[in-house]
Design a protein around this motif. Structure first.
Motif, PDB file in Angstrom:
ATOM      1  N   GLU A 280     104.380  26.899  52.144  1.00  0.00           N
ATOM      2  CA  GLU A 280     104.082  27.429  54.285  1.00  0.00           C
ATOM      3  C   GLU A 280     105.902  28.296  54.445  1.00  0.00           C
ATOM      4  OE1 GLU A 280     103.427  24.956  56.875  1.00  0.00           O
ATOM      5  OE2 GLU A 280     102.674  23.492  55.535  1.00  0.00           O
ATOM      6  N   ALA A 281     107.061  28.344  53.017  1.00  0.00           N
ATOM      7  CA  ALA A 281     108.110  28.582  53.594  1.00  0.00           C
ATOM      8  C   ALA A 281     108.128  30.219  52.716  1.00  0.00           C
ATOM      9  CB  ALA A 281     109.043  28.504  52.089  1.00  0.00           C
ATOM     10  N   VAL A 282     106.712  30.645  52.192  1.00  0.00           N
ATOM     11  CA  VAL A 282     106.683  32.042  51.403  1.00  0.00           C
ATOM     12  C   VAL A 282     105.392  32.863  52.415  1.00  0.00           C
ATOM     13  CG1 VAL A 282     105.194  32.898  48.837  1.00  0.00           C
ATOM     14  CG2 VAL A 282     106.538  30.567  49.316  1.00  0.00           C
ATOM     15  N   GLY A 283     106.012  34.154  52.607  1.00  0.00           N
ATOM     16  CA  GLY A 283     105.479  34.755  52.995  1.00  0.00           C
ATOM     17  C   GLY A 283     104.160  35.705  51.738  1.00  0.00           C
ATOM     18  N   GLN A 284     104.305  36.857  51.981  1.00  0.00           N
ATOM     19  CA  GLN A 284     103.655  37.908  50.917  1.00  0.00           C
ATOM     20  C   GLN A 284     103.879  37.329  49.899  1.00  0.00           C
ATOM     21  OE1 GLN A 284     103.011  41.851  51.792  1.00  0.00           O
ATOM     22  NE2 GLN A 284     100.902  42.278  50.359  1.00  0.00           N
ATOM     23  N   VAL A 285     102.714  37.168  48.526  1.00  0.00           N
ATOM     24  CA  VAL A 285     102.788  36.871  47.261  1.00  0.00           C
ATOM     25  C   VAL A 285     102.115  38.269  46.366  1.00  0.00           C
ATOM     26  CG1 VAL A 285     102.497  35.281  45.483  1.00  0.00           C
ATOM     27  CG2 VAL A 285     102.441  34.690  47.241  1.00  0.00           C
ATOM     28  N   PHE A 286     102.903  39.150  45.385  1.00  0.00           N
ATOM     29  CA  PHE A 286     102.389  39.852  44.775  1.00  0.00           C
ATOM     30  C   PHE A 286     102.068  39.484  43.511  1.00  0.00           C
ATOM     31  CE2 PHE A 286     105.084  40.825  48.401  1.00  0.00           C
ATOM     32  CZ  PHE A 286     105.040  42.220  48.961  1.00  0.00           C
ATOM     33  N   TYR A 287     100.698  39.583  43.000  1.00  0.00           N
ATOM     34  CA  TYR A 287     100.523  39.459  41.683  1.00  0.00           C
ATOM     35  C   TYR A 287      99.217  40.080  41.768  1.00  0.00           C
ATOM     36  CZ  TYR A 287      99.668  36.944  37.360  1.00  0.00           C
ATOM     37  OH  TYR A 287      99.087  36.685  35.868  1.00  0.00           O
ATOM     38  N   PRO A 288      98.583  40.958  40.441  1.00  0.00           N
ATOM     39  CA  PRO A 288      97.323  41.768  40.104  1.00  0.00           C
ATOM     40  C   PRO A 288      96.228  40.589  40.518  1.00  0.00           C
ATOM     41  CG  PRO A 288      99.210  42.734  38.708  1.00  0.00           C
ATOM     42  CD  PRO A 288      99.571  41.381  39.734  1.00  0.00           C
ATOM     43  N   GLY A 289      96.534  39.340  39.993  1.00  0.00           N
ATOM     44  CA  GLY A 289      96.016  38.972  40.114  1.00  0.00           C
ATOM     45  C   GLY A 289      94.831  37.935  41.506  1.00  0.00           C
ATOM     46  N   LEU A 290      95.795  38.333  42.234  1.00  0.00           N
ATOM     47  CA  LEU A 290      95.482  38.008  43.678  1.00  0.00           C
ATOM     48  C   LEU A 290      94.010  39.141  44.206  1.00  0.00           C
ATOM     49  CD1 LEU A 290      98.703  37.067  45.144  1.00  0.00           C
ATOM     50  CD2 LEU A 290      96.763  35.344  44.564  1.00  0.00           C
ATOM     51  N   ALA A 291      93.045  38.174  44.758  1.00  0.00           N
ATOM     52  CA  ALA A 291      91.840  39.016  45.429  1.00  0.00           C
ATOM     53  C   ALA A 291      92.132  39.713  46.038  1.00  0.00           C
ATOM     54  CB  ALA A 291      90.291  37.190  46.210  1.00  0.00           C
ATOM     55  N   ASN A 292      92.977  39.266  47.045  1.00  0.00           N
ATOM     56  CA  ASN A 292      93.363  40.283  48.332  1.00  0.00           C
ATOM     57  C   ASN A 292      94.414  41.081  47.276  1.00  0.00           C
ATOM     58  OD1 ASN A 292      95.659  39.046  47.584  1.00  0.00           O
ATOM     59  ND2 ASN A 292      95.597  37.966  50.422  1.00  0.00           N
ATOM     60  N   HIS A 293      94.338  41.116  46.301  1.00  0.00           N
ATOM     61  CA  HIS A 293      95.614  42.610  45.555  1.00  0.00           C
ATOM     62  C   HIS A 293      94.516  43.537  45.940  1.00  0.00           C
ATOM     63  CE1 HIS A 293      98.304  44.467  43.447  1.00  0.00           C
ATOM     64  NE2 HIS A 293      98.953  43.828  42.945  1.00  0.00           N
ATOM     65  N   PRO A 294      95.628  44.630  46.689  1.00  0.00           N
ATOM     66  CA  PRO A 294      95.145  46.095  46.628  1.00  0.00           C
ATOM     67  C   PRO A 294      94.207  46.721  44.503  1.00  0.00           C
ATOM     68  CG  PRO A 294      96.981  46.583  47.618  1.00  0.00           C
ATOM     69  CD  PRO A 294      97.181  44.762  47.161  1.00  0.00           C
ATOM     70  N   GLY A 295      95.036  46.680  44.485  1.00  0.00           N
ATOM     71  CA  GLY A 295      95.037  47.012  42.637  1.00  0.00           C
ATOM     72  C   GLY A 295      94.246  46.071  41.992  1.00  0.00           C
ATOM     73  N   ARG A 296      93.748  44.760  43.092  1.00  0.00           N
ATOM     74  CA  ARG A 296      92.609  44.039  41.596  1.00  0.00           C
ATOM     75  C   ARG A 296      91.741  44.138  41.135  1.00  0.00           C
ATOM     76  NH1 ARG A 296      91.068  38.849  40.944  1.00  0.00           N
ATOM     77  NH2 ARG A 296      89.882  37.954  39.756  1.00  0.00           N
ATOM     78  N   GLU A 297      90.938  45.142  41.745  1.00  0.00           N
ATOM     79  CA  GLU A 297      89.693  45.686  41.181  1.00  0.00           C
ATOM     80  C   GLU A 297      89.930  46.682  40.160  1.00  0.00           C
ATOM     81  OE1 GLU A 297      86.157  48.630  42.863  1.00  0.00           O
ATOM     82  OE2 GLU A 297      87.008  47.405  44.084  1.00  0.00           O
ATOM     83  N   VAL A 298      90.808  48.252  39.933  1.00  0.00           N
ATOM     84  CA  VAL A 298      91.518  48.202  38.431  1.00  0.00           C
ATOM     85  C   VAL A 298      92.027  47.574  37.944  1.00  0.00           C
ATOM     86  CG1 VAL A 298      92.973  50.006  37.909  1.00  0.00           C
ATOM     87  CG2 VAL A 298      91.860  50.689  40.428  1.00  0.00           C
ATOM     88  N   ALA A 299      92.782  46.325  38.100  1.00  0.00           N
ATOM     89  CA  ALA A 299      93.161  45.963  36.932  1.00  0.00           C
ATOM     90  C   ALA A 299      92.526  45.068  36.004  1.00  0.00           C
ATOM     91  CB  ALA A 299      94.414  44.592  37.851  1.00  0.00           C
ATOM     92  N   ASP A 300      91.349  44.939  37.366  1.00  0.00           N
ATOM     93  CA  ASP A 300      90.363  44.612  36.254  1.00  0.00           C
ATOM     94  C   ASP A 300      89.645  45.424  35.464  1.00  0.00           C
ATOM     95  OD1 ASP A 300      90.519  41.951  37.695  1.00  0.00           O
ATOM     96  OD2 ASP A 300      89.058  41.754  38.959  1.00  0.00           O
TER      97      ASP A 300
END
Ligand SMILES: *Cc1c(COP(=O)(O)O)cnc(C)c1O
Length: 393
Positions: A280-300
């Motif tokens: 709960e103390a954490v806002g946005q998390v940045f990691y290419p493996g997250l399903a909602n990461h904008p670069g996920r498809e390209v990362a895959d």
């Protein structure tokens, strides 16, 4: 990619990491590449070089082993090992550009890369445009056909872990008559091989995952083209920013375990991301493996896995981010990344302080983590005690 005649290329990555460029020492049979601590080499009669070595600025067998290993891992024709990542970048720009030329760089490039262009190459007469590499069309718009000599990307990027589409940007660069340079420091060739996707040059800070133990500063270029590699080697011999034999040995040693280390970095990062996303103390998390990461498809499309770097914002702002960095016990508060030990830092005042007033500035509630290969439960427990308690209900 051009046809290669290296029979080693049929071997798997882990095999190449341990053997490429590293036959048993011809003089003694030593299984490990010796540290050739020598400046010069005895000649058998004037001009009679044994093995082609004459002076260690020009070439040294320990450095050569590292260069050949890196070239094999990156599917390139030539590797050139430098004293640091920045020395490698500096050499590449000077070999490929003239004053008056233009370069496109990511607007979230590594801070040292931005500083190199801004404080060294801009006064030299090189024009550069920072643009968002994560929006291929925007990046394409920054390219000036005929005038742009290098298109430079870094993926995943630092510290926000954005992903750039290597294949798409290679096509844009080539259409404009420019070379595509990929800084592959974060991904390493185990997770991503840019040359297979159209890149012309791969840049490494071997200080990070390649070395992997936070005990050596080094850099490298790998070129897809042998001619460009030779031009870089001539430039390096003329200017001197070589990797020393002991440093080359340390990186060579690190590369042998790159694949197993990267898999564990990725395993641990994935577990920590799951923990942070639910906190709960954490806002946005940045990691290419997250399903909602904008670069996920390209990362895959272009990565084997998503790497060991991640960052996150604290909901309570700057002070909370500072507190997290100051409270961890296992995560060491330090710059740099890619070692076996976990590191934590506040980019706005540490790694990215030099870009505070520039287009590359990052939020001051952002925490960057280089996830090490310790027991992941210990790492999660450490973050749990360092993060502010969620408001009681
Ligand atoms: C560290 C780093 C560099 C610079 O390398 P040095 O070895 O510190 O000179 C360049 N690019 C990236 C992505 C880095 O993390």
């Amino acid at each position: 990619m051009s046809q290669t005649h290296n029979p080693d290329q049929a071997l798997g990555f882990e095999t190449l990491a341990i053997h490429a460029g590293q036959p048993a020492d011809p003089a003694t049979g030593a299984v490990m590449t010796p540290i050739y601590a020598t400046t010069t080499y005895k000649q058998d009669g004037v001009g009679g070089l044994r093995g082609g070595y004459e002076y260690s600025r020009t070439a040294n067998p320990t450095r050569r082993a590292l260069e050949d290993c890196l070239a094999a891992l990156e599917l390139g024709e030539r590797g050139i090992a430098f004293a640091s990542g920045m020395a490698a970048e500096d050499a590449l720009v000077r070999v490929t550009c003239q004053p008056g030329d233009h370069v496109v760089i990511p607007n979230d490039a590594y801070g040292g890369t931005y500083r190199l262009f801004n404080t060294v190459f801009a006064p030299w007469g090189l024009d550069f445009t920072p643009a968002s590499e994560h929006h291929t069309a925007a990046f394409a718009a920054a390219v000036q056909p005929g005038r742009t000599k290098l298109v430079w990307i870094e993926t995943p990027s630092n510290p926000l872990l954005g992903v750039a589409d290597i294949e798409a940007i290679a096509a844009i660069a080539h259409e404009a008559g420019a070379l595509l340079v990929v800084d592959n420091t974060f991904a390493t060739p185990y997770l991503q091989q840019p040359i297979a996707l159209g890149a012309d040059v791969v840049v490494h800070s071997t200080t990070k995952y390649a070395g992997g133990h936070s005990d050596v500063v080094g850099g490298a270029l790998v070129t897809a083209d042998a001619d460009l590699g030779q031009r870089v080697a001539v430039f390096q011999n003329s200017t001197g920013a070589i990797a020393g034999p002991f440093d080359a040995y340390l990186v060579l040693r690190g590369l042998k375990t790159l694949a197993v280390r990267m898999d564990r970095h990725c395993d641990n990062a994935e577990r920590i991301v799951d923990f942070l996303v639910d906190h709960e103390a954490v806002g946005q998390v940045f990691y290419p493996g997250l399903a909602n990461h904008p670069g996920r498809e390209v990362a895959d499309k272009q990565m084997r896995r998503y790497g060991g770097m991640l960052s996150f914002r604290t909901r309570a702002g700057h002070q909370a981010a500072l507190d997290v960095c100051n409270r961890t016990r296992l995560f060491t508060l330090a710059e740099s990344l890619g070692g076996v030990e976990s590191l934590i830092e506040l980019p706005a005042t540490m790694t990215h302080a030099s870009v505070a007033e520039s287009p590359l500035a990052v939020p001051n509630d952002l925490v960057r983590v280089s996830v090490g290969i310790e027991s992941v439960d210990d790492l999660i427990a450490d973050l749990a005690q360092a993060l502010p308690l969620p408001p009681s209900r």
